[in-house]
Design a protein around this motif. Structure first.
Motif, PDB file in Angstrom:
ATOM      1  N   PRO A 184      -0.851 -11.303  -5.686  1.00 44.40           N
ATOM      2  CA  PRO A 184      -0.561 -11.031  -4.280  1.00 44.40           C
ATOM      3  C   PRO A 184      -1.167 -12.107  -3.376  1.00 44.40           C
ATOM      4  O   PRO A 184      -2.220 -12.675  -3.668  1.00 44.40           O
ATOM      5  CB  PRO A 184      -1.242  -9.677  -4.019  1.00 44.40           C
ATOM      6  N   GLY A 187      -3.695  -9.638   1.766  1.00 39.60           N
ATOM      7  CA  GLY A 187      -3.084  -8.381   2.155  1.00 39.60           C
ATOM      8  C   GLY A 187      -3.891  -7.614   3.171  1.00 39.60           C
ATOM      9  O   GLY A 187      -5.062  -7.916   3.431  1.00 39.60           O
ATOM     10  N   SER A 217       0.791  -9.235   2.741  1.00 39.21           N
ATOM     11  CA  SER A 217       1.232  -8.270   1.731  1.00 39.21           C
ATOM     12  C   SER A 217       0.680  -6.895   2.077  1.00 39.21           C
ATOM     13  O   SER A 217      -0.305  -6.767   2.814  1.00 39.21           O
ATOM     14  CB  SER A 217       0.765  -8.683   0.331  1.00 39.21           C
ATOM     15  N   THR A 218       1.301  -5.862   1.536  1.00 39.43           N
ATOM     16  CA  THR A 218       0.853  -4.486   1.746  1.00 39.43           C
ATOM     17  C   THR A 218       0.620  -3.820   0.396  1.00 39.43           C
ATOM     18  O   THR A 218       1.158  -4.271  -0.633  1.00 39.43           O
ATOM     19  CB  THR A 218       1.901  -3.664   2.519  1.00 39.43           C
ATOM     20  N   ASP A 221       3.935  -3.204  -1.287  1.00 37.38           N
ATOM     21  CA  ASP A 221       4.540  -4.373  -1.926  1.00 37.38           C
ATOM     22  C   ASP A 221       4.006  -4.547  -3.344  1.00 37.38           C
ATOM     23  O   ASP A 221       4.765  -4.744  -4.297  1.00 37.38           O
ATOM     24  CB  ASP A 221       4.203  -5.652  -1.136  1.00 37.38           C
ATOM     25  N   ASN A 224       4.996  -1.588  -5.760  1.00 35.91           N
ATOM     26  CA  ASN A 224       6.371  -1.647  -6.260  1.00 35.91           C
ATOM     27  C   ASN A 224       6.522  -2.692  -7.358  1.00 35.91           C
ATOM     28  O   ASN A 224       7.251  -2.481  -8.336  1.00 35.91           O
ATOM     29  CB  ASN A 224       7.339  -1.940  -5.112  1.00 35.91           C
ATOM     30  N   VAL A 244       3.576 -11.987  -5.638  1.00 34.67           N
ATOM     31  CA  VAL A 244       3.950 -11.009  -4.601  1.00 34.67           C
ATOM     32  C   VAL A 244       3.414 -11.590  -3.303  1.00 34.67           C
ATOM     33  O   VAL A 244       2.378 -11.185  -2.788  1.00 34.67           O
ATOM     34  CB  VAL A 244       3.354  -9.617  -4.906  1.00 34.67           C
ATOM     35  N   GLY A 246       5.559 -13.302  -0.494  1.00 37.21           N
ATOM     36  CA  GLY A 246       6.405 -13.663   0.625  1.00 37.21           C
ATOM     37  C   GLY A 246       6.771 -15.137   0.677  1.00 37.21           C
ATOM     38  O   GLY A 246       7.106 -15.665   1.739  1.00 37.21           O
TER      39      GLY A 246
END
Length: 250
Positions: A184, A187, A217-218, A221, A224, A244, A246
């Motif tokens: 990621p 986040g 990011s969350t 995100d 999932n 992850v 973006g």
């Protein structure tokens, strides 16, 4: 509600907040039994109680092998199997000079981000092998692919996690155990301030400007992405470091 993880049991470390909490909740929504593990035992209890009867909480210090063994034992006692092991617990030093990071902090980074993966692997691989397979997922970071100045020792630990993932995937493939990791970008989690040396509107704007899709990011995100890797939809996916981010690493 769908059931992509029906009849599967998942352990998620660092699950009292942030990405780990997002994964625990999302897995439960898809039918999994979830073991919510965290050093913050009260936070883990909160998340498990909000999920309901398909979850249990276990206070766990992932840097201690005996506690990882107890965590896996609790999962087996409660649910009878372990299909998914998510090594999500993580730690970082505050953004700054690499020579200002003291040895105690360095050791904690190594213990949480690296050694805990070793401990959990020792605990779950024999179980997964007896069951005929399983899925191991580690939360790495874009920092392991594109290092950030000021986070040298954290970057290195996440690069280790990526390499360990790929090597584990090779060795465990004959046992039908898939091994992948998530990378990621920064986040909206409680660790953001440590990563960036603060958490202000200006800092957040700077992060967003560096991400092509224009936002942080969350937990959802990441959850999932983890859900897909854990599910049978990714049955032919192993050794992947899934960004992850973006578009940050493009």
């Amino acid at each position: 509600m769908s059931s992509r993880l029906e009849n599967k049991v998942a352990i998620v470390t660092g699950a009292a907040s942030g990405f780990g909490e997002g994964m625990a909740r999302r897995f439960a929504e898809e039918g999994a039994k979830v073991v919510v593990a965290d050093l913050n035992a009260m936070g883990a209890e909160r998340v498990a109680s909000e999920i309901g009867g398909s979850a249990i909480a276990v206070g766990t210090d992932v840097t201690v092998r005996a506690e990882i063994d107890e965590l896996v034992y609790a999962a087996m006692q409660a649910f009878g199997r372990v299909d998914i092991m998510v090594n999500n617990a993580g730690f970082t030093h505050r953004s700054g000079s690499l020579i200002d990071v003291d040895e105690e902090t360095f050791d904690l980074i190594a213990d949480v981000n690296m050694k805990a993966v070793y401990f959990s692997t020792l605990a779950v691989v024999p179980i997964m092998e007896r069951q005929g397979g399983g899925s191991i997922i580690t939360t790495a970071s874009t920092s392991g692919i594109r290092p950030q100045a000021g986070l040298t020792w954290y970057n290195a630990s996440k690069g280790w996690a990526i390499t360990a993932t790929k090597s584990m995937a090779l060795e465990l493939a004959p046992k039908k155990i898939r091994v992948n990791c998530l990378c990621p970008v920064s986040g909206d989690t409680p660790m953001l301030a440590r990563f960036m040396g603060g958490d202000t509107p200006e800092i957040r704007a700077e992060i967003r400007a560096a991400i092509p899709l224009g936002r942080l990011s969350t937990p959802l995100d990441v959850a999932n992405a983890a859900l897909w890797l854990a599910s049978d939809e990714a049955a032919f996916i192993t050794g992947v470091a899934l960004e992850v981010d973006g578009g940050f690493d493009i």
